[in-house]
Design a protein around this motif. Sequence first.
Motif: not given
Lengths: 235, 102
Positions: B75-80, B84-90, A181-184
């Motif tokens: 991580l997603a915010w930092r454009r990882a 990596a986002v999914v694995v780090a969350a889990a 979702l982040l890009p949107s």
Amino acid sequence: MRTAERTATPEPAPPTRALLRDIGAIAIAIVAVGASFGAVALAAGLPVPAIVALSTLLYAGGAQFVAVGLIAAGSPVAAVFAGLLLNARHLPFGLALGDALGRRWWRRLLGSHLLTDEVTAFALAQPGRAGRRRAFWLAGTILFVAWNVGTLLGVLLASRVGDPNRLGLDAAFPAGLLALLLPSLREPETRRVALAGAAVALLVTPFLPAGLPVLLALTGLAVLLLPRRTRERPC
Amino acid sequence: MLIAVILALAVGTYAFRLSGVVLRDRLALPDDVHRLLPMAAAALLAALAVTAALTEAGAFAGFARPAGVLVGAVLAWRRAPFVAVVVAAAGTAALLRLLGVP
């Protein structure tokens, strides 16, 4: 390839390999949760053909778990209502996806069955129409196979399937949705609508049956009607 | 009875899925409404993510899950990369539970 990722605007569609890798990460988690569904449904006393039918014909994880719980509790009518309430969100998803499924009628009939939260998120995260279509069909097919393979594994290995929460998979799905979702959400209007909708859903979750809070997130669209005085006022 | 329940769920859910897809073309929606549809989907997906991150059966889900989602979100915010986002969350949620965090 790498250098193009940050510089180009509008964002180029990711190559198929990158898309497959991302879908693969979610597919692995879905196999594990599907296995837990198969094991839970078997433990609840459902016959194997019914478990397989739920995963192939209903194909909606949340509703399947709820339905099995209510069937086991002896409330079949409640199972239908609760499951359908949970799945009503697929209608607005279909509206938003539009021709991401393709124009031919068989694509719409088949593609509609593959429509899930994750597939919607993958498709809408793509910039162009062709990218959305490719992401829809790749994610749709792979995740359908993953869920059903997982269900079968769960039925076959019932006693050996652990709780997927021990692997933290319950955190993986919301994180994956947010990442898609982040890009949107970088677009200010969409961000305000999404934040307001999520806030409404969260506030009413303790009081309403599952499914309804998420639908009420659509009221987040009302923030578009608000005047934006506060932003323009000098500090 | 079981067959009827499964068929009712399957047919009803498929009807929701198909009607959204078909209605998109059948309804002559004004451009303004077309512009709203992706926003509506974003609101639904955000609501799904937030309620799934924080609640379980209408109550607080405990700390491990939201903490994992938070790590993934940062991580997603930092454009990882997505994986990596999914694995780090889990991984975060699993590790916290291993340490006894609910």
